[in-house]
Design an enzyme around this catalytic site. Structure first.
Site, PDB file in Angstrom:
ATOM      1  N   HIS A 143     -62.614 -27.887 -16.034  1.00 15.74           N
ATOM      2  CA  HIS A 143     -63.762 -27.857 -15.130  1.00 15.74           C
ATOM      3  C   HIS A 143     -63.227 -27.955 -13.705  1.00 15.74           C
ATOM      4  O   HIS A 143     -62.180 -28.537 -13.451  1.00 15.74           O
ATOM      5  CB  HIS A 143     -64.675 -29.049 -15.453  1.00 15.74           C
ATOM      6  N   ASP A 220     -60.341 -35.880 -19.258  1.00 19.82           N
ATOM      7  CA  ASP A 220     -61.735 -35.649 -18.888  1.00 19.82           C
ATOM      8  C   ASP A 220     -62.531 -35.606 -20.184  1.00 19.82           C
ATOM      9  O   ASP A 220     -62.469 -34.636 -20.934  1.00 19.82           O
ATOM     10  CB  ASP A 220     -61.845 -34.334 -18.122  1.00 19.82           C
ATOM     11  N   GLN A 223     -67.303 -34.028 -22.011  1.00 17.51           N
ATOM     12  CA  GLN A 223     -67.898 -33.272 -23.111  1.00 17.51           C
ATOM     13  C   GLN A 223     -67.477 -33.800 -24.476  1.00 17.51           C
ATOM     14  O   GLN A 223     -67.775 -33.200 -25.504  1.00 17.51           O
ATOM     15  CB  GLN A 223     -67.512 -31.793 -22.995  1.00 17.51           C
ATOM     16  N   LYS A 246     -74.372 -37.380 -19.689  1.00 19.72           N
ATOM     17  CA  LYS A 246     -73.972 -36.499 -20.794  1.00 19.72           C
ATOM     18  C   LYS A 246     -74.143 -37.180 -22.150  1.00 19.72           C
ATOM     19  O   LYS A 246     -74.053 -36.525 -23.189  1.00 19.72           O
ATOM     20  CB  LYS A 246     -72.509 -36.091 -20.650  1.00 19.72           C
ATOM     21  N   CYS A 384     -68.651 -23.727 -14.108  1.00 15.98           N
ATOM     22  CA  CYS A 384     -67.666 -24.445 -13.283  1.00 15.98           C
ATOM     23  C   CYS A 384     -66.262 -24.346 -13.877  1.00 15.98           C
ATOM     24  O   CYS A 384     -65.454 -25.275 -13.782  1.00 15.98           O
ATOM     25  CB  CYS A 384     -68.058 -25.903 -13.088  1.00 15.98           C
TER      26      CYS A 384
END
Length: 426
Positions: A143, A220, A223, A246, A384
């Site tokens: 991202h 990261d 997700q 999220k 993104c």
């Protein structure tokens, strides 16, 4: 905690797996008020969960309760409301520690979201440890929030940024990754799960290889956190970043986990109230962890109410959620592949709840508009991840991202709508 990859089988061939009977999606859906509304006269089918998830009534009620019963600033007041708000705010930190199995509660830093968490590490770690000629490694599927901060750091410090490519299936080229690692590597920053492709990266191997050359790793997990049970000690990861919104919580709150040794060695990110121990015009000393990195008044409401999202997920069980969502992913993917002219973008063997696709010769925006008219919320564009789209030589994709409250019936509605769009546009 069991990693999702242990629950998965390769995406191809499509095989029906048994879903745990105790996961009651009908009961879950009753907790999400927005799912009862209509869009353009059609029942809402919400498949933009990769952008943000909807909120259960437990979180919504907690937000109302905060402003009607607890509203006060935290950590600073001796009065009753301030103490109540502070206690409620710190409950979230205490629950986050076992949720990701951090060693210490003070390794949990509350931020605005994944983006701020990554920027904090890039700025603070970079100031302390990155110098001219040093090297950093990211991947081609990152991202923008896990690309730009490291680019800025490299420009400021004279460091070199390396990018691990992906293959046609959207999987990391691990041989190239191994070849890039060396004694000059100062940081590896990778996504756990690709927001654009759904690829689940081999993060345990990524971490182990980096540590073999003395490099720390930031993951990261924006997700991943809502789909996969994460154990930071088992992964031995140095930093983990994710967002509340999220994972069925409020916007404006995120988490940075960092190993104590790194957080103690890094300078503060911002300065002001709360992050200080003592201030004089001659010298300022900084507060202890975690407050050293939490300058100013936080998003108190979101921080408190994230607790209720954590409780909700914990009650259902991440392994149960993962199994249910993966069944939906396989089912929807198999049905979509029967549509002439449709191709998937991202066919990794290990995938989470994302389906990215294109209709041949059709711009993804046009497909998204038709789906919206039919009450289906998907995301279109480059998500993104513009460098990743450039790698596949496409302008973007249509992305349907699945959550635990989605159903097989909704997958059927999506497939029928895409068939209709294909008939109209191809």
């Amino acid at each position: 905690m069991q990693n999702l990859t242990k629950l998965l089988v390769p995406l191809y061939p499509m095989e029906r797996t048994a879903v745990l009977e105790r996961f009651d999606v009908d009961r879950v859906r009753k907790d999400f008020p927005i799912l009862t509304r209509t869009v353009n006269g059609k029942p809402l089918v919400y498949l933009d969960n990769g952008a943000t998830t909807q909120k259960p009534r437990q979180v919504i009620d907690a937000i109302v309760n905060y402003y009607t019963q607890l509203n006060s600033n935290v950590h600073r007041g001796v009065h009753h409301l301030s103490q109540l708000a502070t206690d409620a705010f710190e409950v979230t930190r205490r629950k986050l520690q076992p949720f990701i199995n951090a060693t210490h509660e003070h390794e949990i830093i509350l931020t605005k979201g994944t983006t701020e968490s990554i920027n904090l590490v890039a700025s603070c770690y970079g100031k302390a440890f990155v110098n001219t000629g040093d090297e950093l490694i990211i991947s081609a599927m990152e991202h923008h929030s896990n690309i730009v901060p490291w680019q800025i750091l490299c420009e400021e410090r004279g460091a070199i940024l390396h990018v691990v490519p992906v293959n046609d299936a959207g999987e990391l080229d691990m041989e190239t990754y191994r070849s890039l690692l060396n004694e000059r590597t100062k940081m590896v920053a990778m996504t756990y799960v690709s927001n654009a492709l759904g690829t689940i990266n081999p993060v345990k191997e990524i971490v182990a290889l980096a540590h073999a050359v003395g490099a720390p790793v930031l993951l990261d997990a924006a997700q991943a956190i809502q789909h996969i049970a994460i154990d930071v000690q088992a992964l031995d990861v140095d930093f983990l970043a994710f967002s509340g919104h999220k994972m069925y919580g409020p916007t404006g709150v995120g988490v940075l986990y960092g190993k104590e040794k790194w957080l103690n060695a890094m300078p503060p990110y911002q300065s002001g109230g709360e992050m200080i121990k003592e201030v004089t015009f001659a010298k300022t000393t900084y507060n202890e962890l975690p407050f050293k990195f939490e300058a100013g008044t936080p998003n108190i409401e979101a921080g408190i109410c994230l607790t209720h999202a954590l409780d909700y997920i914990t009650e259902l069980g991440l392994d149960n959620i993962a199994s249910y969502e993966y069944d939906l992913l396989k089912y929807a993917t198999s049905q979509l592949l029967e549509i002439p002219g449709l191709r998937l973008v991202g066919t990794a063997k290990e995938k989470s709840s994302v389906i990215s696709f294109l209709l041949d010769g059709v711009h993804p925006y046009d497909v998204g508009v038709i789906l919206d008219k039919l009450g289906i919320a998907v995301r279109t564009g480059h998500h993104c991840t513009q460098p990743l789209m450039d790698r596949f030589n496409i302008p973007g994709t249509v992305r349907a991202s699945i959550a635990m409250y989605n159903t097989r019936e909704e997958m059927d509605i999506l497939v029928a709508a895409v068939r209709r769009a294909a008939t109209m546009l191809l």
